[in-house]
Design a protein around this motif. Structure first.
Motif, short mmCIF file in Angstrom:
data_model
loop_
_atom_site.label_atom_id
_atom_site.label_comp_id
_atom_site.label_asym_id
_atom_site.label_seq_id
_atom_site.Cartn_x
_atom_site.Cartn_y
_atom_site.Cartn_z
N LEU A 146 0.85 -1.19 0.00
CA LEU A 146 0.00 0.00 0.00
C LEU A 146 0.88 1.25 0.00
O LEU A 146 2.08 1.17 0.29
CB LEU A 146 -0.92 -0.02 1.22
N PRO A 147 0.33 2.42 -0.33
CA PRO A 147 1.15 3.64 -0.40
C PRO A 147 1.90 3.91 0.91
O PRO A 147 1.40 3.67 2.00
CB PRO A 147 0.11 4.73 -0.68
N ASP A 148 3.15 4.39 0.74
CA ASP A 148 3.97 4.72 1.91
C ASP A 148 3.38 5.90 2.68
O ASP A 148 3.52 5.99 3.90
CB ASP A 148 5.40 5.07 1.48
N ILE A 149 2.73 6.82 1.94
CA ILE A 149 2.14 8.00 2.58
C ILE A 149 0.64 7.74 2.73
O ILE A 149 -0.10 7.73 1.75
CB ILE A 149 2.37 9.27 1.74
N PRO A 150 0.16 7.48 3.95
CA PRO A 150 -1.27 7.19 4.14
C PRO A 150 -2.13 8.37 3.72
O PRO A 150 -1.73 9.53 3.81
CB PRO A 150 -1.37 6.92 5.65
N GLY A 151 -3.34 8.05 3.24
CA GLY A 151 -4.25 9.10 2.80
C GLY A 151 -4.94 9.80 3.96
O GLY A 151 -4.78 9.46 5.13
N ILE A 190 -6.69 3.44 7.21
CA ILE A 190 -6.49 3.28 8.65
C ILE A 190 -5.38 2.28 8.92
O ILE A 190 -4.52 2.50 9.77
CB ILE A 190 -7.82 2.85 9.31
N ALA A 191 -5.39 1.16 8.19
CA ALA A 191 -4.31 0.18 8.34
C ALA A 191 -2.96 0.79 7.97
O ALA A 191 -1.96 0.53 8.64
CB ALA A 191 -4.60 -1.04 7.47
N SER A 192 -2.93 1.62 6.93
CA SER A 192 -1.67 2.26 6.53
C SER A 192 -1.18 3.24 7.59
O SER A 192 0.01 3.32 7.86
CB SER A 192 -1.86 2.98 5.19
N HIS A 193 -2.10 3.99 8.17
CA HIS A 193 -1.72 4.92 9.25
C HIS A 193 -1.16 4.15 10.44
O HIS A 193 -0.15 4.56 11.03
CB HIS A 193 -2.93 5.75 9.67
N ASP A 199 6.22 1.99 11.99
CA ASP A 199 7.34 1.91 11.05
C ASP A 199 7.30 0.61 10.27
O ASP A 199 8.32 -0.04 10.06
CB ASP A 199 8.68 2.07 11.77
N LEU A 200 6.09 0.21 9.85
CA LEU A 200 5.90 -1.00 9.07
C LEU A 200 5.34 -0.65 7.69
O LEU A 200 4.73 0.40 7.51
CB LEU A 200 4.94 -1.96 9.78
#
Length: 603
Positions: A146-151, A190-193, A199-200
């Protein structure tokens, strides 16, 4: 890490890897003693040793396999050669449960006897040791980062992401977290945040790509767990409502690392998070951030329940008609479950007694002002029950029930979806509720007008509970009414047989609008409406036509038939064409067309 920093790190990693190969070659060639060595930290080799728990012997055996791929001084080792040359050798290093084979770091080649077969390093592990960032090729089409920068998230959703990260990070053991609610992209954000806070790297796995129970399922779990260890990643499994849970449950049980389940509330989890969709206030705030203040935002936030990513996408397009763009974006999966009816009728086409027309206008007003009354004025209270605008349209077929629903949808500038309740009801216990849930869940974002035709198929007289089927039939009705009461849009039921409905159910509906069979005056008005100004007509006698005891639906069928007859004859529509079409309609209805209805001079 910047590109320059990445290049510097890769150069250092490769330099230190070459130094380790030099050390190993000296041991193998007898130029140096076989003693344990210190592997510099912050190298990929040190990471692999740490995360997979390799002994010094296993490390050097893996390094030897690496040299066979990168350095012409090395040939592929055998386990026997490693035992005789490397220090600290132990027989269980090649056991299937030991790290080298458990994690598929090395694989024995062809040949007889395990200790004499050449060993090769796994390609993915080789890439990792030299510093290449990639996923195992066997995961192509199944797993993606998924994107490194969360939306963007709403404040309430951000709180959930922080809490999820805190609870995942506070436990050293495997944690299965389940997040449900909102939309798939919001849950992914939310999972990306949460992953970013730990740091995952989030790894997205669509549930429908997980193979059935068996060896493939177990292998995929192993490869995903290995990627999570190599990359420092958090697997996120995203499912659709109809996803079969058993393959996912088996996959999760095989994983030895923490995992987030998105949209799978039915599976057992260590912690569960319910994600709210943006509130009306949060939607308005987001619209204003993206587009600035706009007068139409009150109507948009009241009508539609959009996710953050939908609002972002619409705002990016800068549409000229914001309301229409929101309506199209919010349709989602409802079009697969119901028939979309494009509203084309206006109030002037509603032919009903005055009190019934006023009730329809009251329905429109309640839908239009529900946000003001419920939220601004606080009339909603603390319960969400009874806040939906519900209506029952009763009357014979052809009396204008569907037409009235079209008028309401058109006046509110909302989509209208027709659901045939006869097709929703299932003979299998529990399936009707599932079908209804899919409809309401899919429609919730759009605030569309839902028209449930043939309510008799599910309502009927509430029977005495004599067996399980009677009990479940009543539960189906209760479930439908409950969802109608909590639905944020307008839900309409239609029936031809009001007397067959239980009064206890009728009390839970806010409006009951009768559609009586039209009297002569109403029928004359309907006849006039059936022929638009562009239609050529000749001496149509509305009062005579109104003598025919017909509903509005039958009148429309006759008017269309007469128009086609006149067009074929190259003539304007006249009384002869209409009466010919009427005779055919009466035959279809199995009714006699009496002299009184025909009127003098046209028999």
């Amino acid at each position: 890490m910047t590109e320059a920093e990445q290049e510097t790190w890769m150069a250092r990693n490769q330099r230190l890897l070459v130094a380790q190969l030099d050390r190993l070659h000296a041991v193998i060639s007898g130029q140096a003693p076989a003693q344990d060595a210190v592997v510099p930290q912050q190298t990929r080799l040190a990471q692999v040793v740490s995360v997979f728990g390799l002994s010094g012997f296993e490390r050097d055996l893996l390094l030897w396999c690496t040299g066979a791929e990168l350095d012409e001084r090395f040939t592929p080792p055998t386990f026997a050669a490693a035992l005789s040359v490397l220090g600290g050798g132990h027989w269980d290093a090649m056991a299937t449960s030991a790290p080298l084979r458990r994690w598929r770091l090395v694989e024995p080649g062809a040949g007889a006897g395990l200790i004499s077969r050449p060993l090769r390093i796994d390609e993915r592990i080789l890439h990792h040791l030299v510093g290449v960032v990639c996923l195992d090729s066997r995961l192509d089409g199944v797993v993606r980062a998924l994107p490194d920068i969360p939306g963007r998230l709403t404040p309430a959703q951000q709180v959930i992401a922080v809490d999820l990260a805190s609870r995942l990070g506070s436990r050293p053991e495997k944690v299965v977290a389940s997040i449900h609610g909102a939309g798939e992209q919001t849950r992914n954000r939310i999972a990306s945040h949460a992953a970013a806070a730990l740091d995952l790297t989030p790894l997205h796995i669509p549930a429908d790509r997980i193979p059935p129970l068996g060896a493939e399922n177990a292998l995929l779990a192993l490869l995903v767990e290995r990627e999570a260890a190599l990359l420092g990643a958090l697997p996120v499994i995203t499912a659709e409502p109809e996803t079969a849970p058993r393959p996912v449950a088996a996959f999760v049980s095989e994983l030895g690392c923490s995992v987030v389940l998105s949209g799978l509330p039915q599976l057992r989890a260590d912690l569960t998070c319910a994600v709210p969709s943006p509130s009306i206030g949060e939607q308005r705030q987001l619209w204003e951030q993206l587009l600035g203040p706009a007068g139409e935002l009150d109507g948009i936030t009241a009508a539609f329940r959009l996710e953050v990513e939908q609002i972002e996408a619409i705002a990016l397009d800068r549409p000229s008609d914001l309301h229409d763009a929101c309506r199209r974006s919010s349709r989602g999966g409802i079009a697969d479950l119901a028939q979309l009816i494009e509203p084309a009728a206006g109030w002037e086409e509603v032919v009903l007694p005055e009190f019934a027309t006023e009730m329809l206008r009251d329905i429109t007003a309640q839908v239009r002002h529900r946000t003001q009354v419920y939220e601004s004025w606080g009339m909603a209270g603390s319960s969400g029950r009874g806040l939906g605008v519900t209506a029952l349209f009763t009357g014979e077929s052809g009396t204008g029930k569907t037409l009235a629903a079209e008028v309401l949808a058109g006046a509110l500038d909302l989509d209208l979806y027709r659901i045939d309740l006869a097709s929703v009801v299932s003979k299998y216990i529990g399936e009707t509720e599932k079908n209804l849930k899919r409809v309401f869940d899919a429609a919730d974002a759009s605030g569309a007008v839902l028209l449930f035709d043939e309510a008799d198929a599910i309502f009927g007289k509430r029977s005495e509970v004599r067996d399980s089927h009677d009990r479940y039939a009543n539960l189906e009705v209760s479930y439908l009414l409950q969802r109608m009461e909590t639905y944020r849009g307008l839900a309409i039921l239609t029936t031809n047989l009001k007397n067959s409905l239980d009064r206890a159910f009728l009390r839970r509906l806010r409006f009951v609008v009768p559609f009586p069979f039209p009297d002569a005056q109403a029928r004359a008005r309907i006849w006039r409406l059936m022929f638009p100004p562009k239609t050529p007509t000749a001496n149509l006698d509305w009062d005579r036509l109104a003598r025919m005891q017909l509903s509005g639906g039958n009148i429309r069928t006759i008017a269309l038939g007469a128009a086609f007859l006149a067009a074929a004859a190259g003539e304007p529509v006249g009384m002869g064409h209409v009466l010919t079409a009427a005779r055919r309609e009466y035959v279809k209805l199995e009714k006699p067309l009496t002299d009184a209805e025909l009127g003098g001079g046209y028999a």
